[in-house]
Design an enzyme around this catalytic site. Sequence first.
Site, mmCIF file in Angstrom:
data_model
loop_
_atom_site.group_PDB
_atom_site.id
_atom_site.type_symbol
_atom_site.label_atom_id
_atom_site.label_comp_id
_atom_site.label_asym_id
_atom_site.label_seq_id
_atom_site.Cartn_x
_atom_site.Cartn_y
_atom_site.Cartn_z
ATOM 1 N N LEU A 57 0.869 -1.176 0.000
ATOM 2 C CA LEU A 57 0.000 0.000 0.000
ATOM 3 C C LEU A 57 0.902 1.221 0.000
ATOM 4 O O LEU A 57 1.935 1.233 0.668
ATOM 5 C CB LEU A 57 -0.887 0.043 1.250
ATOM 6 C CG LEU A 57 -2.056 -0.938 1.372
ATOM 7 C CD1 LEU A 57 -2.824 -0.643 2.668
ATOM 8 C CD2 LEU A 57 -2.994 -0.858 0.191
ATOM 9 N N ASP A 58 0.512 2.255 -0.746
ATOM 10 C CA ASP A 58 1.271 3.505 -0.708
ATOM 11 C C ASP A 58 1.337 4.010 0.726
ATOM 12 O O ASP A 58 0.405 3.814 1.524
ATOM 13 C CB ASP A 58 0.588 4.572 -1.574
ATOM 14 C CG ASP A 58 0.552 4.184 -3.050
ATOM 15 O OD1 ASP A 58 1.368 3.341 -3.464
ATOM 16 O OD2 ASP A 58 -0.312 4.727 -3.771
ATOM 17 N N ARG A 59 2.408 4.696 1.042
ATOM 18 C CA ARG A 59 2.587 5.170 2.422
ATOM 19 C C ARG A 59 1.418 5.999 2.936
ATOM 20 O O ARG A 59 0.981 5.805 4.076
ATOM 21 C CB ARG A 59 3.894 5.954 2.543
ATOM 22 C CG ARG A 59 4.174 6.400 3.978
ATOM 23 C CD ARG A 59 5.594 6.853 4.187
ATOM 24 N NE ARG A 59 5.899 6.950 5.616
ATOM 25 C CZ ARG A 59 7.114 7.086 6.120
ATOM 26 N NH1 ARG A 59 8.158 7.133 5.309
ATOM 27 N NH2 ARG A 59 7.317 7.163 7.415
ATOM 28 N N VAL A 61 -1.626 5.778 2.362
ATOM 29 C CA VAL A 61 -2.868 4.999 2.354
ATOM 30 C C VAL A 61 -2.904 4.094 3.588
ATOM 31 O O VAL A 61 -1.890 3.541 3.987
ATOM 32 C CB VAL A 61 -2.960 4.135 1.077
ATOM 33 C CG1 VAL A 61 -4.231 3.301 1.065
ATOM 34 C CG2 VAL A 61 -2.883 5.020 -0.164
#
Length: 221
Positions: A57-59, A61
């Site tokens: 997951l993107d940071r 998010v």
Amino acid sequence: MTVVYEDNHIIVVNKTVSEIVQGDKTGDIPLSDIVKLYLKEKYQKPGNVFLGVTHRLDRPVSGLVVFAKTGKALARLNEMFRTGEVKKTYWAVVKNIPKEPEGELVHFLVRNEKQNKSYAYEKEVPNSKKAVLHYRLIDHSKTYNLLEVDLKTGRHHQIRCQLAKMGCPIKGDLKYGAQRSNPDGGICLHARKISFVHPVSKRLIELEAPLPDGSLWKEFG
């Protein structure tokens, strides 16, 4: 980090917006190391603890992240993510109301490595990858709208990029057109649900992450 599910082969945690799944150039301690330490202390394991990263997951998010505790589970989960056998559902808070309350978005995304950003095109262009998602308007407050998003493909910044292309940038996501950042530095995109057949036991696993703290998310709780 909060543990949502654990058995002998997998562990699923609820990531906060401040955590990174794997180490990067920031040098910050990644979530994978935090989970390893948790397992080492819980089971009093000597030496190194095995933990496999199955997806990211993107940071900025938050939400569900699945890790493998065994090599067998890691190999099977990697294949399941690759072939789309894992169903991932996200909740996204956006300012603008989509023209249609429900629909499928199909774009061709081009990733710019230097900018760490993706660009969406209506038609196929050189170096593009097809991106497909389904969205549905499920709630609204006085100021914001809540979309439920089912990912059909897994591209770089896919949800962020495609919703912005639709005219509905995610709250706090300055990179994709939001007007203001969030106080915690995150964006209002949450990996809310995940379902898959267990890589070893073959039983159906269906999990839901608690919503992040904050008054905005509580409006949609």
